[in-house]
Design a protein around this motif. Structure first.
Motif, short mmCIF file in Angstrom:
data_model
loop_
_atom_site.label_atom_id
_atom_site.label_comp_id
_atom_site.label_asym_id
_atom_site.label_seq_id
_atom_site.Cartn_x
_atom_site.Cartn_y
_atom_site.Cartn_z
N TRP A 23 -21.28 -57.33 34.17
CA TRP A 23 -22.05 -57.82 33.15
C TRP A 23 -21.22 -59.08 32.34
O TRP A 23 -21.96 -59.88 31.65
N VAL A 24 -20.06 -58.91 32.49
CA VAL A 24 -19.03 -59.73 31.96
C VAL A 24 -19.26 -61.32 32.55
O VAL A 24 -19.18 -61.32 33.99
N GLU A 25 -18.83 -62.28 31.82
CA GLU A 25 -18.73 -63.61 32.65
C GLU A 25 -17.72 -63.59 33.68
O GLU A 25 -16.87 -62.93 33.55
N VAL A 26 -17.93 -64.20 34.60
CA VAL A 26 -17.00 -64.20 35.93
C VAL A 26 -15.60 -64.46 35.87
O VAL A 26 -14.79 -63.59 36.07
N ASP A 27 -15.34 -65.47 35.10
CA ASP A 27 -13.94 -65.81 34.92
C ASP A 27 -13.28 -64.79 34.01
O ASP A 27 -12.10 -64.39 34.16
N ARG A 28 -13.87 -64.31 32.77
CA ARG A 28 -13.37 -63.47 32.04
C ARG A 28 -13.15 -62.08 32.56
O ARG A 28 -12.08 -61.37 32.45
N ALA A 29 -14.12 -61.81 33.60
CA ALA A 29 -14.02 -60.69 34.23
C ALA A 29 -12.87 -60.47 34.89
O ALA A 29 -12.14 -59.34 35.26
N GLU A 30 -12.42 -61.53 35.83
CA GLU A 30 -11.45 -61.63 36.88
C GLU A 30 -10.21 -61.31 35.89
O GLU A 30 -9.05 -60.60 36.41
N GLU A 31 -10.03 -62.04 34.82
CA GLU A 31 -9.09 -61.88 33.93
C GLU A 31 -8.55 -60.33 33.29
O GLU A 31 -7.64 -59.85 33.51
N ILE A 32 -9.92 -59.87 33.09
CA ILE A 32 -9.64 -58.39 32.62
C ILE A 32 -9.31 -57.31 33.64
O ILE A 32 -8.79 -56.37 33.62
N LYS A 33 -10.01 -57.78 35.01
CA LYS A 33 -9.72 -56.91 36.09
C LYS A 33 -8.08 -57.01 36.41
O LYS A 33 -7.27 -56.13 36.83
N THR A 34 -7.50 -58.20 36.18
CA THR A 34 -6.13 -58.24 36.47
C THR A 34 -5.32 -57.55 35.34
O THR A 34 -4.29 -56.67 35.84
N HIS A 35 -5.78 -57.57 34.15
CA HIS A 35 -5.12 -56.76 33.08
C HIS A 35 -5.14 -55.23 33.62
O HIS A 35 -4.29 -54.57 33.31
N ILE A 36 -6.38 -54.70 34.08
CA ILE A 36 -6.35 -53.35 34.14
C ILE A 36 -5.59 -52.70 35.37
O ILE A 36 -5.02 -51.84 35.56
N GLY A 37 -5.57 -53.90 36.46
CA GLY A 37 -4.52 -53.57 37.52
C GLY A 37 -3.12 -53.28 37.23
O GLY A 37 -2.37 -52.58 37.44
N ASP A 38 -2.81 -54.43 36.36
CA ASP A 38 -1.60 -54.52 35.77
C ASP A 38 -1.18 -53.00 34.92
O ASP A 38 -0.12 -52.26 35.04
N ALA A 39 -2.28 -52.85 33.91
CA ALA A 39 -1.93 -51.55 33.21
C ALA A 39 -2.06 -50.29 34.01
O ALA A 39 -1.14 -49.49 34.00
N THR A 40 -2.83 -50.17 35.18
CA THR A 40 -2.56 -49.10 36.05
C THR A 40 -1.43 -48.86 37.02
O THR A 40 -0.78 -48.01 37.07
N GLN A 41 -0.88 -50.11 37.32
CA GLN A 41 0.30 -49.89 38.14
C GLN A 41 1.49 -49.70 37.03
O GLN A 41 2.48 -48.93 37.57
N ALA A 42 1.44 -50.15 35.77
CA ALA A 42 2.55 -49.64 35.04
C ALA A 42 2.46 -48.22 34.36
O ALA A 42 2.98 -47.67 33.57
N GLY A 43 1.32 -47.55 34.65
CA GLY A 43 1.26 -46.29 34.42
C GLY A 43 0.62 -45.74 33.03
O GLY A 43 0.76 -45.07 32.52
N ALA A 44 0.11 -47.00 32.59
CA ALA A 44 -0.53 -46.90 31.39
C ALA A 44 -2.18 -47.22 31.43
O ALA A 44 -2.55 -48.56 31.29
N PRO A 45 -3.09 -46.29 31.52
CA PRO A 45 -4.25 -46.41 31.97
C PRO A 45 -5.03 -46.90 30.44
O PRO A 45 -4.19 -46.84 29.57
N LEU A 46 -6.24 -47.42 30.61
CA LEU A 46 -6.90 -47.95 29.53
C LEU A 46 -7.30 -46.75 28.51
O LEU A 46 -7.58 -45.69 29.10
N GLU A 47 -7.67 -47.16 27.32
CA GLU A 47 -8.08 -46.00 26.45
C GLU A 47 -9.45 -46.29 25.98
O GLU A 47 -10.11 -47.47 26.60
N PRO A 48 -10.10 -45.53 25.25
CA PRO A 48 -11.36 -45.69 24.85
C PRO A 48 -11.60 -47.00 24.07
O PRO A 48 -12.93 -47.56 24.35
N ILE A 49 -10.75 -47.27 23.26
CA ILE A 49 -10.76 -48.63 22.58
C ILE A 49 -10.74 -49.95 23.66
O ILE A 49 -11.75 -50.83 23.43
N ASP A 50 -10.26 -49.84 24.71
CA ASP A 50 -10.27 -50.96 25.75
C ASP A 50 -11.56 -50.93 26.42
O ASP A 50 -12.19 -52.17 26.38
N ALA A 51 -12.11 -49.75 26.83
CA ALA A 51 -13.34 -49.78 27.18
C ALA A 51 -14.68 -50.09 26.29
O ALA A 51 -15.48 -50.90 26.77
#
Length: 144
Positions: A23-51
């Motif tokens: 439901w987020v705008e496409v450009d912003r969604a891609e940026e956030i997906k990249t951030h989620i992928g980087d956080a997952t690879q670094a072993g630091a998953p998102l927290e409730p505040i991020d969601a």
């Protein structure tokens, strides 16, 4: 077993955030997906505040897209509410003035309770029908 359970709980905010991104705008969604992928690879998953932040972005995008339709459909919602109010005032208000005691007839008591609570149904139906009418006008489809 405990490791699997921890992993599932550990990444639930990632999954929730990714599901909200549609439901987020496409450009912003891609940026956030990249951030989620980087956080997952670094072993630091998102927290409730991020969601919650992603949920706020989704709500803002939905509001920005749907608010003009909502405002355009308000007259139809108001017509539904006014129709209900006029029927109630013309038919059921005299009953209220005439009765000193509650009716012993279960059908009359049920009808009175249904009419008194009908606004809970009429208001959402009016809002949805107004939104749908505005959506049809926006898409160039004729209304019945």
């Amino acid at each position: 077993m405990k490791r699997k359970q921890r992993t599932a709980e550990y990444y639930r905010w990632n999954r929730l955030s990714e599901s909200l991104l549609r439901w987020v705008e496409v450009d912003r969604a891609e940026e956030i997906k990249t951030h989620i992928g980087d956080a997952t690879q670094a072993g630091a998953p998102l927290e409730p505040i991020d969601a919650a932040s992603v949920a706020r972005l989704a709500a803002a995008t939905i509001t920005k897209r749907q608010l003009p339709l909502f405002v355009a459909g308000l007259p139809i919602a108001m017509l539904c509410i006014l129709a209900y109010g006029s029927i109630y005032e013309s038919h059921f208000m005299p009953w209220d003035l005439m009765e000193e005691t509650p009716s012993t007839n279960p059908a009359a008591a049920t009808a009175r309770m249904a009419i008194n609570n009908a606004w809970l149904v009429v208001l959402p139906v009016g809002l949805v029908s107004g939104w749908r009418a505005a959506l049809c006008v926006r898409q160039g489809r004729p209304l019945l």
